[in-house]
Design a protein around this motif. Structure first.
Motif, PDB file in Angstrom:
ATOM      1  N   GLY A   1     -32.342  -8.792  26.729  1.00 12.30           N
ATOM      2  CA  GLY A   1     -31.604  -9.016  27.964  1.00 12.30           C
ATOM      3  C   GLY A   1     -30.369  -8.159  28.092  1.00 12.30           C
ATOM      4  N   LEU A   2     -30.217  -7.170  27.209  1.00 10.44           N
ATOM      5  CA  LEU A   2     -29.058  -6.280  27.246  1.00 10.44           C
ATOM      6  C   LEU A   2     -29.400  -5.011  28.027  1.00 10.44           C
ATOM      7  N   PRO A   3     -28.431  -4.409  28.712  1.00 13.35           N
ATOM      8  CA  PRO A   3     -28.697  -3.263  29.591  1.00 13.35           C
ATOM      9  C   PRO A   3     -28.794  -1.937  28.837  1.00 13.35           C
ATOM     10  N   SER A   4     -29.770  -1.827  27.922  1.00  7.95           N
ATOM     11  CA  SER A   4     -29.933  -0.592  27.166  1.00  7.95           C
ATOM     12  C   SER A   4     -31.328  -0.557  26.564  1.00  7.95           C
ATOM     13  N   ASP A   5     -31.882   0.644  26.463  1.00 12.61           N
ATOM     14  CA  ASP A   5     -33.173   0.814  25.810  1.00 12.61           C
ATOM     15  C   ASP A   5     -33.018   1.234  24.352  1.00 12.61           C
ATOM     16  N   GLU A   6     -31.783   1.269  23.890  1.00 10.97           N
ATOM     17  CA  GLU A   6     -31.513   1.620  22.503  1.00 10.97           C
ATOM     18  C   GLU A   6     -32.160   0.602  21.559  1.00 10.97           C
TER      19      GLU A   6
ATOM     20  N   GLY B   1     -24.795 -24.587  22.079  1.00 13.27           N
ATOM     21  CA  GLY B   1     -23.413 -24.152  21.871  1.00 13.27           C
ATOM     22  C   GLY B   1     -23.285 -22.832  21.145  1.00 13.27           C
ATOM     23  N   THR B   2     -24.412 -22.277  20.705  1.00  8.46           N
ATOM     24  CA  THR B   2     -24.386 -21.019  19.946  1.00  8.46           C
ATOM     25  C   THR B   2     -24.836 -19.824  20.778  1.00  8.46           C
ATOM     26  N   ILE B   3     -25.940 -19.984  21.495  1.00 10.34           N
ATOM     27  CA  ILE B   3     -26.508 -18.847  22.231  1.00 10.34           C
ATOM     28  C   ILE B   3     -25.629 -18.471  23.423  1.00 10.34           C
ATOM     29  N   ASP B   4     -25.205 -17.211  23.442  1.00 13.06           N
ATOM     30  CA  ASP B   4     -24.364 -16.722  24.541  1.00 13.06           C
ATOM     31  C   ASP B   4     -24.950 -15.462  25.188  1.00 13.06           C
ATOM     32  N   HIS B   5     -26.092 -14.976  24.688  1.00 10.53           N
ATOM     33  CA  HIS B   5     -26.773 -13.785  25.205  1.00 10.53           C
ATOM     34  C   HIS B   5     -25.909 -12.530  25.077  1.00 10.53           C
ATOM     35  N   ILE B   6     -24.899 -12.610  24.248  1.00 14.42           N
ATOM     36  CA  ILE B   6     -24.047 -11.453  23.969  1.00 14.42           C
ATOM     37  C   ILE B   6     -24.044 -11.165  22.469  1.00 14.42           C
TER      38      ILE B   6
ATOM     39  N   PHE C   1     -28.771 -14.832  20.483  1.00 11.09           N
ATOM     40  CA  PHE C   1     -29.863 -14.845  21.455  1.00 11.09           C
ATOM     41  C   PHE C   1     -30.933 -15.846  21.018  1.00 11.09           C
ATOM     42  N   PRO C   2     -31.756 -16.298  21.963  1.00  2.89           N
ATOM     43  CA  PRO C   2     -32.878 -17.158  21.574  1.00  2.89           C
ATOM     44  C   PRO C   2     -33.760 -16.439  20.551  1.00  2.89           C
ATOM     45  N   GLY C   3     -34.316 -17.180  19.620  1.00  4.25           N
ATOM     46  CA  GLY C   3     -35.110 -16.577  18.557  1.00  4.25           C
ATOM     47  C   GLY C   3     -36.187 -15.642  19.075  1.00  4.25           C
ATOM     48  N   TYR C   4     -36.085 -14.379  18.717  1.00  4.49           N
ATOM     49  CA  TYR C   4     -37.041 -13.382  19.204  1.00  4.49           C
ATOM     50  C   TYR C   4     -38.349 -13.521  18.430  1.00  4.49           C
ATOM     51  N   HIS C   5     -39.444 -13.736  19.154  1.00  4.03           N
ATOM     52  CA  HIS C   5     -40.771 -13.928  18.561  1.00  4.03           C
ATOM     53  C   HIS C   5     -40.824 -15.165  17.665  1.00  4.03           C
ATOM     54  N   MET C   6     -39.916 -16.092  17.873  1.00  2.93           N
ATOM     55  CA  MET C   6     -39.883 -17.312  17.073  1.00  2.93           C
ATOM     56  C   MET C   6     -39.802 -18.518  18.006  1.00  2.93           C
ATOM     57  N   ASN C   7     -39.947 -19.704  17.429  1.00  2.00           N
ATOM     58  CA  ASN C   7     -39.776 -20.945  18.185  1.00  2.00           C
ATOM     59  C   ASN C   7     -38.327 -21.028  18.644  1.00  2.00           C
ATOM     60  N   LYS C   8     -38.118 -20.962  19.948  1.00  2.00           N
ATOM     61  CA  LYS C   8     -36.761 -20.873  20.483  1.00  2.00           C
ATOM     62  C   LYS C   8     -35.977 -22.181  20.381  1.00  2.00           C
ATOM     63  N   LYS C   9     -36.621 -23.224  19.882  1.00  2.00           N
ATOM     64  CA  LYS C   9     -35.909 -24.478  19.651  1.00  2.00           C
ATOM     65  C   LYS C   9     -35.346 -24.559  18.235  1.00  2.00           C
ATOM     66  N   HIS C  10     -35.786 -23.631  17.394  1.00  2.00           N
ATOM     67  CA  HIS C  10     -35.405 -23.727  15.987  1.00  2.00           C
ATOM     68  C   HIS C  10     -34.888 -22.418  15.385  1.00  2.00           C
ATOM     69  N   TRP C  11     -34.868 -21.345  16.186  1.00  2.00           N
ATOM     70  CA  TRP C  11     -34.440 -20.048  15.647  1.00  2.00           C
ATOM     71  C   TRP C  11     -33.431 -19.394  16.582  1.00  2.00           C
ATOM     72  N   VAL C  12     -32.553 -18.612  15.996  1.00  2.00           N
ATOM     73  CA  VAL C  12     -31.564 -17.853  16.755  1.00  2.00           C
ATOM     74  C   VAL C  12     -31.631 -16.402  16.284  1.00  2.00           C
ATOM     75  N   THR C  13     -31.320 -15.475  17.189  1.00  2.00           N
ATOM     76  CA  THR C  13     -31.361 -14.046  16.871  1.00  2.00           C
ATOM     77  C   THR C  13     -29.954 -13.452  16.917  1.00  2.00           C
ATOM     78  N   ILE C  14     -29.663 -12.611  15.940  1.00  2.00           N
ATOM     79  CA  ILE C  14     -28.369 -11.919  15.845  1.00  2.00           C
ATOM     80  C   ILE C  14     -28.627 -10.419  15.774  1.00  2.00           C
ATOM     81  N   CYS C  15     -27.871  -9.635  16.539  1.00  2.00           N
ATOM     82  CA  CYS C  15     -27.927  -8.178  16.428  1.00  2.00           C
ATOM     83  C   CYS C  15     -27.091  -7.743  15.233  1.00  2.00           C
ATOM     84  N   LEU C  16     -27.667  -6.912  14.385  1.00  2.00           N
ATOM     85  CA  LEU C  16     -26.955  -6.454  13.187  1.00  2.00           C
ATOM     86  C   LEU C  16     -26.176  -5.180  13.495  1.00  2.00           C
TER      87      LEU C  16
END
Length: 221
Positions: free
Chosen positions: A155-160, A176-181, A184-199
């Motif tokens: 959902g970020l404005p880049s193809d990088e 209270g954790t997911i802010d889309h910045i 993010f909701p767990g990518y390719h995972m159960n979105k009720k139990h996983w969260v995604t972080i950009c490294l």
């Protein structure tokens, strides 16, 4: 070309020598015959894994190049191409290790996993060679997943391309954790139990490690 087998892989010198490479000055050299010993393949590896190959016609001493020509056809050329690619694939699998995640933060998290839990990344899918998981050794449950994705898919404005980390999280903490910045909701995972972080440094390493510990604990059940 078969050389793409070495993309995102790092050299293991010990395995290289065990495979049969010989060290000559600052290079490692391996010889094999192709097409029922009519041709000799020489693979030379230098630096941190730069690959050079040559195929020589044993009877004439001249270099054979048709295996590199995409339009070249015929039974003999096909045999040479197949054997050439098979040798390079075997070298890639037996002498090199995956080296997909290259950001400083990804390497730091991987080191934390290794030092804290003794766990290593596992690349389980040939169709998705840039995806890896980390499992608890006691029950084999995943508690982390490393992937490379386009930022736009988050959902970020880049193809990088972004290196991301999926971690388990308590369902009651998601909202209270997911802010889309930063989260993010767990990518390719159960979105009720996983969260995604950009490294990419947007989340401090100390916080990521704390969340890794929580994910490890959640995978105990």
């Amino acid at each position: 070309m078969a050389e793409t087998e070495f993309k995102n892989r790092k050299l293991n010198i010990e395995k290289l020598l065990s495979f049969g490479f010989q060290k000559v000055n600052h290079r490692y050299i391996y010889h094999s015959t192709l097409a029922q010993s009519q041709l000799e393949l020489t693979v030379t590896i230098e630096g941190e894994g730069t690959i050079h190959t040559s195929v020589i016609d044993i009877s004439s001493g001249e270099e054979y190049v048709l295996h590199r020509v995409a339009s070249a056809a015929g039974a003999f050329v096909g045999q040479v191409k197949y054997e050439y690619e098979t040798v390079l694939k075997e070298i890639s699998e037996k002498c090199f290790e995956p080296d997909v995640f290259k950001s400083e933060q990804a390497k730091a998290v991987i080191a934390y996993l290794r030092d804290t839990y003794g766990d290593e990344l596992e690349y389980l899918w040939k169709k998705f060679p840039d995806n890896a998981v980390v499992r608890r050794s006691d029950n084999q449950k995943w508690y982390a997943a490393f992937l490379t994705v386009s930022r736009r898919k988050l959902g970020l404005p880049s193809d990088e391309t972004a290196e991301i980390l999926d971690l388990r999280i308590k369902p009651e903490e998601l909202e209270g954790t997911i802010d889309h910045i930063r989260f993010f909701p767990g990518y390719h995972m159960n979105k009720k139990h996983w969260v995604t972080i950009c490294l990419d440094g947007s989340v401090p390493l100390k916080e990521i490690c704390r969340r890794v510990d929580e994910s490890y604990t959640l995978a105990q059940k």
